[in-house]
Design an enzyme around this catalytic site. Sequence first.
Site, PDB file in Angstrom:
ATOM      1  N   LYS A   9     -17.433 -45.448 -19.184  1.00 40.49           N
ATOM      2  CA  LYS A   9     -18.803 -45.056 -19.374  1.00 40.49           C
ATOM      3  C   LYS A   9     -19.424 -46.195 -18.654  1.00 40.49           C
ATOM      4  CE  LYS A   9     -19.135 -41.895 -22.831  1.00 40.49           C
ATOM      5  NZ  LYS A   9     -19.666 -41.264 -24.073  1.00 40.49           N
ATOM      6  N   LYS A  50      -9.605 -35.156 -17.583  1.00 37.86           N
ATOM      7  CA  LYS A  50      -9.998 -34.303 -18.550  1.00 37.86           C
ATOM      8  C   LYS A  50     -11.194 -33.393 -18.471  1.00 37.86           C
ATOM      9  CE  LYS A  50     -12.609 -37.482 -21.415  1.00 37.86           C
ATOM     10  NZ  LYS A  50     -12.848 -38.112 -22.573  1.00 37.86           N
ATOM     11  N   LYS A 109     -17.993 -32.182 -19.811  1.00 40.26           N
ATOM     12  CA  LYS A 109     -19.253 -31.735 -19.538  1.00 40.26           C
ATOM     13  C   LYS A 109     -19.873 -32.119 -18.128  1.00 40.26           C
ATOM     14  CE  LYS A 109     -22.121 -34.846 -22.179  1.00 40.26           C
ATOM     15  NZ  LYS A 109     -20.926 -35.799 -22.391  1.00 40.26           N
TER      16      LYS A 109
HETATM   17  P1  TYM Z   1     -16.353 -36.655 -27.975  1.00 42.76           P
HETATM   18  O1  TYM Z   1     -17.485 -36.378 -28.531  1.00 42.76           O
HETATM   19  O2  TYM Z   1     -16.095 -37.228 -26.802  1.00 42.76           O
HETATM   20  O3  TYM Z   1     -15.176 -35.731 -28.219  1.00 42.76           O
HETATM   21  C1  TYM Z   1     -14.673 -34.956 -29.563  1.00 42.76           C
HETATM   22  C2  TYM Z   1     -13.641 -34.432 -29.653  1.00 42.76           C
HETATM   23  O4  TYM Z   1     -13.091 -33.710 -28.788  1.00 42.76           O
HETATM   24  C3  TYM Z   1     -11.948 -34.001 -28.169  1.00 42.76           C
HETATM   25  N1  TYM Z   1     -12.066 -33.893 -26.623  1.00 42.76           N
HETATM   26  C4  TYM Z   1     -10.685 -33.255 -26.090  1.00 42.76           C
HETATM   27  N2  TYM Z   1      -9.752 -32.729 -26.402  1.00 42.76           N
HETATM   28  C5  TYM Z   1      -8.791 -32.196 -25.700  1.00 42.76           C
HETATM   29  N3  TYM Z   1      -9.124 -32.051 -24.174  1.00 42.76           N
HETATM   30  C6  TYM Z   1     -10.363 -32.525 -23.863  1.00 42.76           C
HETATM   31  N4  TYM Z   1     -10.610 -32.389 -22.569  1.00 42.76           N
HETATM   32  C7  TYM Z   1     -11.335 -33.127 -24.715  1.00 42.76           C
HETATM   33  N5  TYM Z   1     -12.623 -33.772 -24.630  1.00 42.76           N
HETATM   34  C8  TYM Z   1     -13.000 -34.058 -25.853  1.00 42.76           C
HETATM   35  C9  TYM Z   1     -12.000 -35.723 -28.434  1.00 42.76           C
HETATM   36  O5  TYM Z   1     -10.494 -36.120 -28.451  1.00 42.76           O
HETATM   37  C10 TYM Z   1     -12.588 -35.638 -29.689  1.00 42.76           C
HETATM   38  O6  TYM Z   1     -11.604 -35.458 -30.932  1.00 42.76           O
HETATM   39  N6  TYM Z   1     -15.997 -41.362 -30.470  1.00 42.76           N
HETATM   40  C11 TYM Z   1     -15.778 -39.643 -30.611  1.00 42.76           C
HETATM   41  C12 TYM Z   1     -16.542 -39.299 -31.554  1.00 42.76           C
HETATM   42  C13 TYM Z   1     -16.560 -39.921 -32.963  1.00 42.76           C
HETATM   43  C14 TYM Z   1     -15.560 -39.618 -33.851  1.00 42.76           C
HETATM   44  C15 TYM Z   1     -15.909 -40.797 -34.905  1.00 42.76           C
HETATM   45  C16 TYM Z   1     -14.243 -39.169 -33.872  1.00 42.76           C
HETATM   46  C17 TYM Z   1     -17.572 -40.742 -33.375  1.00 42.76           C
HETATM   47  N7  TYM Z   1     -17.083 -41.259 -34.504  1.00 42.76           N
HETATM   48  C18 TYM Z   1     -14.969 -40.712 -36.096  1.00 42.76           C
HETATM   49  C19 TYM Z   1     -13.320 -39.095 -35.038  1.00 42.76           C
HETATM   50  C20 TYM Z   1     -13.864 -40.083 -36.173  1.00 42.76           C
HETATM   51  C21 TYM Z   1     -15.905 -38.987 -29.174  1.00 42.76           C
HETATM   52  O7  TYM Z   1     -16.624 -39.707 -28.514  1.00 42.76           O
HETATM   53  O8  TYM Z   1     -15.511 -37.705 -29.089  1.00 42.76           O
END
Ligand code: TYM
Length: 332
Positions: free
Chosen positions: A114, A196, A199
């Site tokens: 990022k 991966k 969006k």
């Molecule tokens: P975020 O918002 O980027 O993604 C949310 C969830 O979706 C999964 N994910 C994917 N899984 C498989 N293939 C993909 N292409 C893909 N893109 C996204 C992510 O692994 C995630 O599980 N930091 C976290 C959000 C967060 C969080 C937390 C998660 C904040 N606090 C506490 C768990 C516990 C994030 O940016 O995920």
Amino acid sequence: MDEKKVMLSGIQPSGDLHLGNYLGAIKNWAARAEEFDCYYFMADMHTITVRQTPADLRRRTLEQLAQYIACGLDPEKNTLFIQSHVPQHAELGWVLNCYTMFGELSRMTQFKDKSAKHKDNINGGLFTYPALMAADILLYQPDFVPVGEDQKQHVELTRNIVQRFNGIYDDVFKMPEPYIPKAGARVMGLTAPDSKMSKSIPEGCVFLMEKPEDIQRKFKRAITDSDTEHPVRYDPANKPGVANLMNIYSAITGKSFQEIETEFAGQGYGKFKPAVGEAVIETLRPIREEASRILADKAYLESVYKAGAEKASYVANKTLRKVYKKVGFVPR
Ligand code: TYM
């Protein structure tokens, strides 16, 4: 006594939910409501580490809640809430910042990605994001954190923080485990199977609320390879595009790679790609319809997130009080 194990996870409402979010995370959550005490939230505080348009953030946060419910997260059985409604996240986040090392934060892949993407806004929040994420997790003392592969590093860092903190103050936090699905943990982009699905490349990304014809068009255009016979064979090193489609198909249908190879033997990509598209469309159709219906009922959504925040705050507060006492703050 409630002896259920605890599960917790969150997603940033920084964009519309996509197939990666669904297969990597949400699908896994929805199946577990009976077995676990579950907490799922909209990680709105995390999103402002990157500039957001306020009205869009508000809209997407509510849309995400409607989509959580439509994906099968029954608010009667799961605690669904908005992160910024539970102030203990920010409070514990600060404390944990002081128990997270600069070197650890510097190694985080998400920070590196990022900060490369947003060179004009490498703010402190982007850097210390994982300490807030550790707070999100540890407030609820979960056993499992169901996430996709890309979030594993943050959960590992949370585990280091637990070890450090418990080492100083005895057992304050339960050690959480990342919970990563076998199929769907890393869904790749349809136009670029080496990165991966996200969006930021909309042509290669399938959104939960997308129209069936748009989804099918994306699958038909999915990058495969120029293997002449177009054999559907699982070979991630040489055929990453096909492996990704097989991974998606497997996560949706529950079929093994072997079964998928047999099903499409002699048929080639021309048959396989639309078949994957069709399977995805049929999975997402009821979710899209239900989410639209729920989203129209603003009073219902409000009742869900208010009740969710109340329950979450109660649990979070217990942990926070314990932490404040341990570190030496005078009780209020
Ligand atoms: P975020 O918002 O980027 O993604 C949310 C969830 O979706 C999964 N994910 C994917 N899984 C498989 N293939 C993909 N292409 C893909 N893109 C996204 C992510 O692994 C995630 O599980 N930091 C976290 C959000 C967060 C969080 C937390 C998660 C904040 N606090 C506490 C768990 C516990 C994030 O940016 O995920």
